[in-house]
Design a protein around this motif. Structure first.
Motif, PDB file in Angstrom:
ATOM      1  N   PHE A   1       0.841  -1.197   0.000  1.00  0.00           N
ATOM      2  CA  PHE A   1       0.000   0.000   0.000  1.00  0.00           C
ATOM      3  C   PHE A   1       0.877   1.247   0.000  1.00  0.00           C
ATOM      4  CE2 PHE A   1      -2.562  -3.333   1.959  1.00  0.00           C
ATOM      5  CZ  PHE A   1      -3.648  -3.312   1.092  1.00  0.00           C
ATOM      6  N   CYS A   2       0.449   2.241  -0.739  1.00  0.00           N
ATOM      7  CA  CYS A   2       1.208   3.484  -0.890  1.00  0.00           C
ATOM      8  C   CYS A   2       1.279   4.254   0.439  1.00  0.00           C
ATOM      9  CB  CYS A   2       0.528   4.347  -1.955  1.00  0.00           C
ATOM     10  SG  CYS A   2       1.394   5.898  -2.266  1.00  0.00           S
ATOM     11  N   PRO A   3       2.479   4.731   0.805  1.00  0.00           N
ATOM     12  CA  PRO A   3       2.598   5.484   2.047  1.00  0.00           C
ATOM     13  C   PRO A   3       1.951   6.872   1.983  1.00  0.00           C
ATOM     14  CG  PRO A   3       4.740   5.264   0.980  1.00  0.00           C
ATOM     15  CD  PRO A   3       3.764   4.483   0.159  1.00  0.00           C
ATOM     16  N   HIS A   4       1.518   7.306   0.822  1.00  0.00           N
ATOM     17  CA  HIS A   4       0.849   8.606   0.729  1.00  0.00           C
ATOM     18  C   HIS A   4      -0.570   8.525   1.280  1.00  0.00           C
ATOM     19  CE1 HIS A   4      -1.285  11.840  -1.778  1.00  0.00           C
ATOM     20  NE2 HIS A   4      -0.753  12.407  -0.710  1.00  0.00           N
ATOM     21  N   ARG A   5      -1.462   7.847   0.572  1.00  0.00           N
ATOM     22  CA  ARG A   5      -2.850   7.751   1.041  1.00  0.00           C
ATOM     23  C   ARG A   5      -3.362   6.323   1.061  1.00  0.00           C
ATOM     24  NH1 ARG A   5      -5.552  12.907   0.227  1.00  0.00           N
ATOM     25  NH2 ARG A   5      -4.200  14.330   1.349  1.00  0.00           N
ATOM     26  N   GLY A   6      -2.456   5.371   0.989  1.00  0.00           N
ATOM     27  CA  GLY A   6      -2.848   3.978   1.195  1.00  0.00           C
ATOM     28  C   GLY A   6      -3.408   3.252  -0.017  1.00  0.00           C
ATOM     29  N   ALA A   7      -3.223   3.805  -1.218  1.00  0.00           N
ATOM     30  CA  ALA A   7      -3.714   3.109  -2.417  1.00  0.00           C
ATOM     31  C   ALA A   7      -2.987   1.780  -2.590  1.00  0.00           C
ATOM     32  CB  ALA A   7      -3.480   3.972  -3.663  1.00  0.00           C
ATOM     33  N   SER A   8      -3.683   0.809  -3.143  1.00  0.00           N
ATOM     34  CA  SER A   8      -3.041  -0.463  -3.440  1.00  0.00           C
ATOM     35  C   SER A   8      -1.958  -0.239  -4.495  1.00  0.00           C
ATOM     36  CB  SER A   8      -4.080  -1.454  -3.973  1.00  0.00           C
ATOM     37  OG  SER A   8      -3.404  -2.589  -4.490  1.00  0.00           O
TER      38      SER A   8
ATOM     39  N   ILE B   1       5.623   3.856  -9.794  1.00  0.00           N
ATOM     40  CA  ILE B   1       4.667   4.954  -9.838  1.00  0.00           C
ATOM     41  C   ILE B   1       3.330   4.478  -9.279  1.00  0.00           C
ATOM     42  CG2 ILE B   1       3.503   6.631 -11.323  1.00  0.00           C
ATOM     43  CD1 ILE B   1       5.874   6.231 -13.282  1.00  0.00           C
ATOM     44  N   CYS B   2       2.869   5.165  -8.234  1.00  0.00           N
ATOM     45  CA  CYS B   2       1.568   4.838  -7.645  1.00  0.00           C
ATOM     46  C   CYS B   2       0.484   5.293  -8.618  1.00  0.00           C
ATOM     47  CB  CYS B   2       1.419   5.538  -6.300  1.00  0.00           C
ATOM     48  SG  CYS B   2      -0.227   5.297  -5.574  1.00  0.00           S
ATOM     49  N   PRO B   3      -0.516   4.439  -8.875  1.00  0.00           N
ATOM     50  CA  PRO B   3      -1.526   4.805  -9.871  1.00  0.00           C
ATOM     51  C   PRO B   3      -2.477   5.906  -9.404  1.00  0.00           C
ATOM     52  CG  PRO B   3      -2.066   2.692  -8.867  1.00  0.00           C
ATOM     53  CD  PRO B   3      -0.718   3.089  -8.343  1.00  0.00           C
ATOM     54  N   LEU B   4      -2.559   6.172  -8.098  1.00  0.00           N
ATOM     55  CA  LEU B   4      -3.583   7.126  -7.637  1.00  0.00           C
ATOM     56  C   LEU B   4      -3.171   8.591  -7.846  1.00  0.00           C
ATOM     57  CD1 LEU B   4      -6.414   7.244  -6.559  1.00  0.00           C
ATOM     58  CD2 LEU B   4      -5.520   7.148  -4.237  1.00  0.00           C
ATOM     59  N   HIS B   5      -2.037   9.002  -7.279  1.00  0.00           N
ATOM     60  CA  HIS B   5      -1.604  10.399  -7.440  1.00  0.00           C
ATOM     61  C   HIS B   5      -0.246  10.497  -8.137  1.00  0.00           C
ATOM     62  CE1 HIS B   5      -4.146  10.362  -3.674  1.00  0.00           C
ATOM     63  NE2 HIS B   5      -4.808  11.182  -4.457  1.00  0.00           N
ATOM     64  N   GLU B   6       0.221   9.377  -8.635  1.00  0.00           N
ATOM     65  CA  GLU B   6       1.455   9.293  -9.413  1.00  0.00           C
ATOM     66  C   GLU B   6       2.709   9.739  -8.661  1.00  0.00           C
ATOM     67  OE1 GLU B   6       0.474  11.088 -13.192  1.00  0.00           O
ATOM     68  OE2 GLU B   6      -0.434   9.200 -13.826  1.00  0.00           O
ATOM     69  N   TYR B   7       2.722   9.540  -7.359  1.00  0.00           N
ATOM     70  CA  TYR B   7       3.977   9.705  -6.625  1.00  0.00           C
ATOM     71  C   TYR B   7       4.922   8.624  -7.131  1.00  0.00           C
ATOM     72  CZ  TYR B   7       2.100  12.867  -3.013  1.00  0.00           C
ATOM     73  OH  TYR B   7       1.574  13.923  -2.328  1.00  0.00           O
ATOM     74  N   ARG B   8       6.207   8.954  -7.184  1.00  0.00           N
ATOM     75  CA  ARG B   8       7.208   8.001  -7.661  1.00  0.00           C
ATOM     76  C   ARG B   8       8.132   7.610  -6.506  1.00  0.00           C
ATOM     77  NH1 ARG B   8      10.684  10.682 -10.737  1.00  0.00           N
ATOM     78  NH2 ARG B   8       9.723  12.724 -10.657  1.00  0.00           N
TER      79      ARG B   8
HETATM   80  S1  FES Z   1      -2.008   7.200  -2.722  1.00  0.00           S
HETATM   81 FE1  FES Z   1      -0.183   6.806  -3.815  1.00  0.00          FE
HETATM   82  S2  FES Z   1       0.410   8.715  -4.556  1.00  0.00           S
HETATM   83 FE2  FES Z   1      -1.374   9.138  -3.395  1.00  0.00          FE
END
Ligand code: FES
Length: 114
Positions: A55-62, A75-82
């Motif tokens: 899970f992404c450390p930003h907002r928890g997206a898979s 690259i996280c698919p939700l907000h594209e943090y790398r």
């Molecule tokens: S939840 Fe992954 S970049 Fe926001």
């Protein structure tokens, strides 16, 4: 008083050979792997394998639908943090590091340490 707390690490092996481990992991796609009670995400790029929290450390997206770029970043698919796949450091976006796990591909399979 400061006490040193040592984290106990566990080692798991995926597959019985290098070839078997490679066949279990589709190239370039994130796969969920259950190790004991813990689930982690694993990404194979050729013969390099990276393990990280699912899970992404930003907002928890898979991160199972996350994808790599040509710079070795995830690259996280939700907000594209790398995130740097080796260190877990965020390269774009402000959040904590992605937790990563040592993955060593050898003749006896893929050794993952969590
Ligand atoms: S939840 Fe992954 S970049 Fe926001």
């Amino acid at each position: 008083m400061v006490r040193e707390v040592k984290k106990s690490m566990k080692k798991y092996t995926l597959g019985n050979s290098k070839e078997e481990a490679l066949n279990l992991l589709p190239n370039g796609r994130v796969k969920k792997v259950k190790l004991g009670e813990k689930e982690i995400a694993v990404l194979r790029l050729g013969e390099e394998v990276f393990g990280f929290e699912p899970f992404c450390p930003h907002r928890g997206a898979s991160l199972l639908n996350a994808y790599p770029n040509s710079s070795g970043e995830l690259i996280c698919p939700l907000h594209e943090y790398r995130f740097n796949l080796k260190s877990g450091r965020p390269m774009a976006g402000g959040c904590r590091d992605l937790e990563t796990y040592s993955c060593i591909l050898g003749e006896g399979g893929l050794e993952i340490q969590i």
